[in-house]
Scaffold this active site. Structure first.
Site, mmCIF file in Angstrom:
data_model
loop_
_atom_site.group_PDB
_atom_site.id
_atom_site.type_symbol
_atom_site.label_atom_id
_atom_site.label_comp_id
_atom_site.label_asym_id
_atom_site.label_seq_id
_atom_site.Cartn_x
_atom_site.Cartn_y
_atom_site.Cartn_z
ATOM 1 N N ASP A 9 0.862 53.565 5.657
ATOM 2 C CA ASP A 9 2.266 53.614 5.253
ATOM 3 C C ASP A 9 2.504 54.989 4.635
ATOM 4 O O ASP A 9 1.556 55.751 4.415
ATOM 5 C CB ASP A 9 2.570 52.504 4.223
ATOM 6 C CG ASP A 9 4.000 52.546 3.733
ATOM 7 O OD1 ASP A 9 4.910 52.688 4.571
ATOM 8 O OD2 ASP A 9 4.234 52.461 2.509
ATOM 9 N N GLU A 153 7.822 53.495 -5.681
ATOM 10 C CA GLU A 153 6.773 54.511 -5.831
ATOM 11 C C GLU A 153 6.577 54.900 -7.301
ATOM 12 O O GLU A 153 5.524 55.380 -7.684
ATOM 13 C CB GLU A 153 7.097 55.758 -4.992
ATOM 14 C CG GLU A 153 6.920 55.558 -3.494
ATOM 15 C CD GLU A 153 5.450 55.386 -3.058
ATOM 16 O OE1 GLU A 153 4.573 56.057 -3.607
ATOM 17 O OE2 GLU A 153 5.202 54.552 -2.165
HETATM 18 N N1 DGL Z 1 7.419 51.690 3.586
HETATM 19 C C1 DGL Z 1 8.016 52.426 4.620
HETATM 20 C C2 DGL Z 1 8.882 51.596 5.499
HETATM 21 O O1 DGL Z 1 8.493 50.485 5.710
HETATM 22 C C3 DGL Z 1 8.441 53.820 4.379
HETATM 23 C C4 DGL Z 1 9.484 54.080 3.380
HETATM 24 C C5 DGL Z 1 9.709 55.546 3.233
HETATM 25 O O2 DGL Z 1 8.739 56.277 3.154
HETATM 26 O O3 DGL Z 1 10.881 55.955 3.232
HETATM 27 O O4 DGL Z 1 9.884 52.001 6.020
#
Ligand code: DGL
Length: 264
Positions: A9, A153
């Site tokens: 991720d 975050e």
């Molecule tokens: N957790 C990610 C998603 O599922 C990324 C979020 C991001 O970095 O903007 O979209």
């Protein structure tokens, strides 16, 4: 007997898939990469997201992964076909498994699904396409929630700041009264408390969890190698490790190691 699952991720969001993997594959090793130097992905262009996704996947393959869970809605929505075409190993994204679960819920109700995701995910239309492939009659409403990722975050998953943004993004959708709400970014299940409070009455679909469940159809517990997970990030390993313990709900999370992802 010695297969290893790789999960990636942009940051902490993929831990929602990792937590489910730990439940299903108790005591089995996996490799996790969080691209903390380049988070968020959700505000980037499709080309940049694709380039990052290739580097993340190459890194996990290099570390010995035999199956990849793309525990990122943004990558799953913008780059999954390119990844599947390029890499010769099973690649499981979050979009199809979450769409399937939400469609089941909607078809047993009023036929309505709300998709919450990053700007890049909503722009891609990937969830709408996946849901309409299952049933064209399902009504879909999509909402981009760009402040949710920085909140997670930074560990603001409860309290006033999280509730303020949850109300800002979600109250305008209350008239739609969805049966299922897809937490289409894997960071969002960390905010389930505030999201569930605002959208009371809708069933929340955790896309990371659904992806881990889908992966379990490709690989058996017996086939996977035993051991502790290895966590890698591209920046700030201390803060990732501290929050990973909170999000995985356990101590004993090994300190994440730092990797130069641009070299992959
Ligand atoms: N957790 C990610 C998603 O599922 C990324 C979020 C991001 O970095 O903007 O979209």
């Amino acid at each position: 007997m010695n297969k290893t699952v790789g999960i990636f991720d942009s940051g902490l969001g993929g831990l929602t898939a990792a937590a489910e993997f730990e439940k299903l594959f108790c005591g089995k090793r996996y490799i996790y990469f969080g691209d903390t130097a380049r988070v968020p992905y959700g505000t980037k262009s499709a080309d940049t997201i694709c380039r990052y996704a290739f580097q993340d996947t190459r890194f996990l393959v290099d570390k010995g992964a035999s199956l990849i869970i793309v525990a990122c809605g943004t990558v799953s929505a913008n780059a999954i076909d390119e990844l599947k075409r390029h890499f010769a190993l099973p690649i499981i994204g979050v979009v199809d498994p979450a769409a399937k679960r939400a469609a089941e819920v909607a078809l047993a109700g009023k036929g309505r699904v709300t998709v919450l995701g990053t700007s890049a995910t909503v722009k891609s239309g990937a969830y709408e396409r996946a849901i309409h492939k299952i049933d064209k009659s399902i009504e879909v409403r999509s909402v981009a929630c760009p402040m949710f990722v920085p909140l997670v975050e930074n560990g603001y998953t409860k309290g006033e700041a999280a509730m303020l943004f949850a109300k800002e993004y979600l109250e305008p959708t209350l008239d739609f009264s969805a049966d299922a709400v897809i937490l289409g970014c894997t960071h969002y299940p960390h905010l389930s408390g505030v999201i569930g409070t605002v959208l009371e009455g809708s069933i929340l679909v955790n896309s990371g969890k659904e992806a881990a469940l889908a992966a379990a159809e490709y690989i058996t517990v017996d086939e996977t190698e035993k051991g502790e997970p290895d966590f890698y990030v591209s920046d700030a390993p201390e803060s990732f490790t501290r929050l990973a313990k909170v999000f995985l709900g356990r101590d004993g999370v090994e300190r994440a190691k730092c990797v130069d992802i641009e070299s992959y």
